[in-house]
Design an enzyme around this catalytic site. Structure first.
Site, PDB file in Angstrom:
ATOM      1  CB  THR A 155      -0.951  -0.006   1.212  1.00  0.00           C
ATOM      2  OG1 THR A 155      -1.709  -1.218   1.196  1.00  0.00           O
ATOM      3  CG2 THR A 155      -1.881   1.188   1.191  1.00  0.00           C
ATOM      4  CD  GLU A 156       2.810   3.790   3.780  1.00  0.00           C
ATOM      5  OE1 GLU A 156       3.186   4.733   3.048  1.00  0.00           O
ATOM      6  OE2 GLU A 156       2.148   3.965   4.811  1.00  0.00           O
ATOM      7  CB  SER A 157       6.619   1.766  -1.480  1.00  0.00           C
ATOM      8  OG  SER A 157       6.868   0.388  -1.218  1.00  0.00           O
ATOM      9  CE1 TYR A 174      -0.888   3.162   4.079  1.00  0.00           C
ATOM     10  CE2 TYR A 174      -1.784   2.933   6.287  1.00  0.00           C
ATOM     11  CZ  TYR A 174      -0.758   2.733   5.381  1.00  0.00           C
ATOM     12  OH  TYR A 174       0.395   2.102   5.787  1.00  0.00           O
TER      13      TYR A 174
END
Length: 178
Positions: A71-73, A161
């Site tokens: 999800t982040e990168s 998120y």
């Protein structure tokens, strides 16, 4: 309603809907997920092993680390956010400094992200079915934002998120038990 849906998704992941008697190896599930984003065998193997290493060091489910990293990168080594978060786990430089890691070094970034995630899991562990979603929200918006809101902050980015991470986590768990 959103709180209920997030708690329900977490409950499904804990109960293990549709599990079979034999689970796959977490390495294979992580490897499969990473290979969706990388074609290089070295990168896939390295990322998979690094996630397992960080999970063992911090005593966290490696699939949760995988879900956060995805999800982040999207598993990009050199990812940089518009607000300055760096690397695979998108650590803010101040967070990385507080934890004592260099966010530009991939393994340190993953371990640092796992440490920070573990800190949030511990901080919000007393929140029952909401503990995981609060910890994930704190990873994104900071723990004080979660404390001030009395739960997931009313920030669209953070709410989206949390849903993405929990959905990814549930999907990975289903893959593990398929």
């Amino acid at each position: 309603m959103k709180k209920f849906l997030i708690a329900f998704m977490i409950l499904l992941s804990v109960v293990g809907v549709g599990t079979s008697a034999e689970a796959k190896d977490p390495y294979e599930v992580i490897r499969q997920e990473v290979s969706y984003y990388h074609s290089g065998e070295k990168e896939i193997a390295w990322l998979s092993m690094a996630i397992l290493y960080a999970a063992e060091e911090c005593q966290i489910d490696p699939l949760l680390i995988t879900a956060v990293m995805e999800t982040e990168s999207a598993f990009r080594f050199n990812a940089v956010s518009p607000v300055g978060a760096v690397g695979l786990m998108q650590l803010m430089p101040s967070t990385a400094s507080m934890i004592g890691v260099d966010p530009h070094r991939p393994l340190a970034n993953i371990v640092g992200g796992a440490i920070y995630l573990k800190n949030q899991l511990n901080r919000f562990s007393g929140n029952g079915a909401y503990a995981l979603s609060y910890a994930v929200a704190a990873y994104n918006a900071g723990p004080q934002a979660v404390i001030n809101a009395g739960g997931i902050p009313h920030i669209a980015e953070t709410q989206n998120y949390v849903v993405k991470v929990v959905n990814n986590y549930n999907r990975l768990q289903q893959m593990l038990h398929a």
